[in-house]
Design a protein around this motif. Structure first.
Motif, PDB file in Angstrom:
ATOM      1  N   TYR A 137      10.116 -13.219 -90.600  1.00  9.45           N
ATOM      2  CA  TYR A 137       9.972 -11.769 -90.447  1.00  9.45           C
ATOM      3  C   TYR A 137      11.272 -11.066 -90.797  1.00  9.45           C
ATOM      4  N   ASN A 144      17.067   3.704 -90.526  1.00 10.44           N
ATOM      5  CA  ASN A 144      16.450   2.419 -90.893  1.00 10.44           C
ATOM      6  C   ASN A 144      16.425   1.460 -89.711  1.00 10.44           C
ATOM      7  N   ASP A 204      11.850  -8.375 -93.666  1.00 12.57           N
ATOM      8  CA  ASP A 204      12.423  -7.076 -93.315  1.00 12.57           C
ATOM      9  C   ASP A 204      13.649  -6.780 -94.160  1.00 12.57           C
ATOM     10  N   CYS A 205      14.469  -7.792 -94.403  1.00 14.85           N
ATOM     11  CA  CYS A 205      15.668  -7.609 -95.229  1.00 14.85           C
ATOM     12  C   CYS A 205      15.282  -7.252 -96.661  1.00 14.85           C
ATOM     13  N   LEU A 233      14.048  -3.605 -96.736  1.00 13.07           N
ATOM     14  CA  LEU A 233      15.148  -2.658 -96.605  1.00 13.07           C
ATOM     15  C   LEU A 233      15.958  -2.555 -97.894  1.00 13.07           C
ATOM     16  N   ALA A 265      16.330  -7.184 -85.676  1.00  9.52           N
ATOM     17  CA  ALA A 265      14.865  -7.300 -85.703  1.00  9.52           C
ATOM     18  C   ALA A 265      14.430  -8.722 -85.368  1.00  9.52           C
ATOM     19  N   ALA A 304      18.456  -6.650 -89.950  1.00 11.59           N
ATOM     20  CA  ALA A 304      17.514  -7.775 -89.975  1.00 11.59           C
ATOM     21  C   ALA A 304      17.769  -8.730 -88.814  1.00 11.59           C
ATOM     22  N   THR A 331       9.040  -0.554 -85.511  1.00 16.11           N
ATOM     23  CA  THR A 331       8.001  -1.329 -86.209  1.00 16.11           C
ATOM     24  C   THR A 331       7.906  -2.738 -85.653  1.00 16.11           C
ATOM     25  N   THR A 332       9.060  -3.353 -85.390  1.00 17.35           N
ATOM     26  CA  THR A 332       9.062  -4.714 -84.842  1.00 17.35           C
ATOM     27  C   THR A 332       8.420  -4.748 -83.460  1.00 17.35           C
ATOM     28  N   THR A 388      13.045   0.173 -88.001  1.00 19.40           N
ATOM     29  CA  THR A 388      12.851  -1.279 -87.979  1.00 19.40           C
ATOM     30  C   THR A 388      12.546  -1.771 -86.576  1.00 19.40           C
TER      31      THR A 388
END
Length: 517
Positions: free
Chosen positions: A427, A98, A431-432, A435, A452, A449, A105-106, A102
């Motif tokens: 963001y 994860n 994201d949190c 997830l 990220a 998070a 993706t970020t 993450t």
């Protein structure tokens, strides 16, 4: 846009000192070499670093570990024991998929987010700023309240952090937020001015989009340049030999690794080159930004200069590379001195009247350098002058036109930082939430998070750095326009004419609202 009267610049009087100066403008013609001694010095140090680094690789001693040597009394020397070394590697823990996804993706989304931010600043700057400002208070307030409730519910947190301390911290943070809100309200007219500054600067950057690709490429080039130097430092440590050393009066000896005498000097040389190169690359980026934006500013209305970024790159690493090196040397040295001064402030042994006087003198010289250095490299990129000439001419230019030599509008930069903080925080919250919905992670979600948020904030902070230099460049171009009594960009004059002369000066109430709406 409302109708506004044409902007009239005051003509210099006969006894005005500006009449003694040649008109300043962007230099298109081939530029002469500037600050050549500093370019030669930089090249000599760089070539010496690489030459000695290659020498360190060729001459390194593979038997650099003293643990594989023992002292032989018969030969009075250290001999190899030829021990077979078995390396046991710890199995690295598996990275959480994860976290990896993450971060990937970020990193991929940070680029379109930066371009989206630029587009919003160009077209909807007022809406973006006014929508973001409340979150500067709401997000910290929500995190503060969430932490207080979560710590109260958690038995371990409540035991380690008693209620009176939690209440005290809560009240302290609330007072800080109240102070932030008061500062925003007290400087509301400057916030409104900053909206227009951000909009015109975003328009300048949007018209020169190749900058957003060239500047990271320069940073990558710096990493490729410094990579071999780091390798050289590793191999330089391996240049030496294992020698016997007397342990004490009992006559015992042991083997010790002793570096060759030139290794510490090489370390000092390599560190100096690395600091100088990093500072020079930052100054080169500022030079490229300033040269590109200046060509956009002084171009005829309705036209766009061709190959402006390429021209700025050619000037930065060609005729003006000595100026870039000189500026980088000064900036690097000042940063080292500032780091030393800051470190002495944190040491308890640095007390005393003498140390206080020394720190005051150091802070005075650092402030004087900031005063002189501000806008110098921007001016050099526009005119092609040497560093010292640029510093002198910039100060005289701004002084003649009643403009500040150290101040544009710091509120604009702070608003930009606030905007990217809010975007990164939203963001991280999204994201949190994602997830929590798709993963089985527990409290580790908050760590993922937070990482990220940090990654996106760093990428957007680089965008803010570029836009901040665009603002400074436009300010210098505006000063050149005023000095010549010309108006190359009417909209810029209407906005920048309302900047205060200094931090303690505010424009009249009638001038606080820009005519552009």
């Amino acid at each position: 846009m409302e109708e506004s009267e044409p902007l009239l610049l005051p003509a210099p009087s006969d006894n005005d000192s500006s009449s003694n100066y040649a008109p300043i403008s962007y230099t298109h013609s081939p530029r002469p070499l500037r600050d050549l001694p500093f370019l030669v010095l930089f090249l000599l140090l760089s070539l010496s670093t690489f030459a000695l680094g290659i020498f360190s690789i060729v001459r390194h001693n593979p038997n650099h570990s003293s643990s594989s040597f023992t002292y032989d009394f018969n030969s009075s020397s250290c001999i190899s024991t030829h021990l077979s070394t078995n390396y046991s590697f710890l199995k690295s823990a598996n990275l959480n998929k994860n976290l990896i996804w993450t971060l990937v993706t970020t990193a991929l989304l940070s680029v379109p987010i930066a371009f989206l931010l630029l587009s919003l600043l160009r077209r909807f700057a007022a809406q973006l700023v006014y929508a973001t400002l409340p979150f500067l208070v709401l997000i910290p307030l929500s995190l503060d309240a969430y932490w207080f409730v979560a710590c109260t519910i958690s038995p371990s947190c409540s035991r380690s952090f008693p209620l009176p301390y939690r209440v005290l911290l809560l009240v302290f943070l609330l007072l800080l937020l109240a102070l932030l809100l008061w500062i925003l309200l007290a400087n509301w007219h400057r916030v409104r001015l900053s909206v227009h500054i951000l909009r015109v600067s975003a328009a300048a950057l949007a018209d020169n989009l190749p900058l957003l690709a060239v500047l990271p490429a320069l940073a990558l080039g710096l990493l490729l340049y410094l990579g071999p130097v780091i390798v050289f430092l590793v191999y330089a440590r391996l240049n030496g030999r294992v020698v016997p050393k007397h342990k004490g009066s009992d006559g015992e000896y042991y083997c010790e690794w002793k570096e060759e005498r030139w290794v510490p000097a090489y370390y000092a040389l390599a560190v100096i080159v690395m600091i100088w190169s990093s500072a020079a690359m930052v100054e080169a980026q500022v030079y490229v930004i300033s040269g590109t934006v200046a060509q956009w500013y002084f171009a005829m209305e309705g036209t766009k200069p061709s190959r402006s970024v390429r021209t700025s790159l050619r000037n930065a690493f060609g005729p003006s590379f000595g100026t870039v090196c000189f500026s980088g040397m000064l900036v690097g040295a000042i940063r080292v001195v500032r780091a030393i001064v800051d470190s002495t402030k944190r040491e308890e042994s640095a007390g005393g009247f003498v140390n206080l006087i020394l720190r005051c003198c150091a802070n005075f010289f650092l402030s004087a350098f900031d005063f002189v250095n501000k806008f110098t490299i921007n001016f050099a990129a526009i005119t092609g002058e040497a560093y010292c000439s640029s510093a002198k001419m910039t100060y005289e230019l701004l002084k003649r036109n009643l403009l500040s030599a150290v101040f544009v509008e710091t509120v604009s930069t702070r608003i930009l930082v606030g905007i990217i903080f809010v975007i990164s925080a939203l963001y991280a919250v999204a994201d949190c939430a994602i997830l929590k919905a798709v993963s089985a992670l527990g409290s580790e979600i908050y760590l993922v998070a937070a990482i990220a948020w940090l990654l996106l904030f760093v990428v957007l902070a680089y965008f803010v750095h570029v836009l901040d230099n665009v603002i400074d460049t436009i300010y210098v171009c505006y000063a050149i326009d005023r000095d010549k009594g010309e108006v190359c960009k009417q909209e810029v004059h209407e906005i920048y004419s309302m900047l205060p002369i200094s931090r303690n000066h505010s424009p009249p109430l009638s001038d606080r609202t820009p005519v552009i709406v």
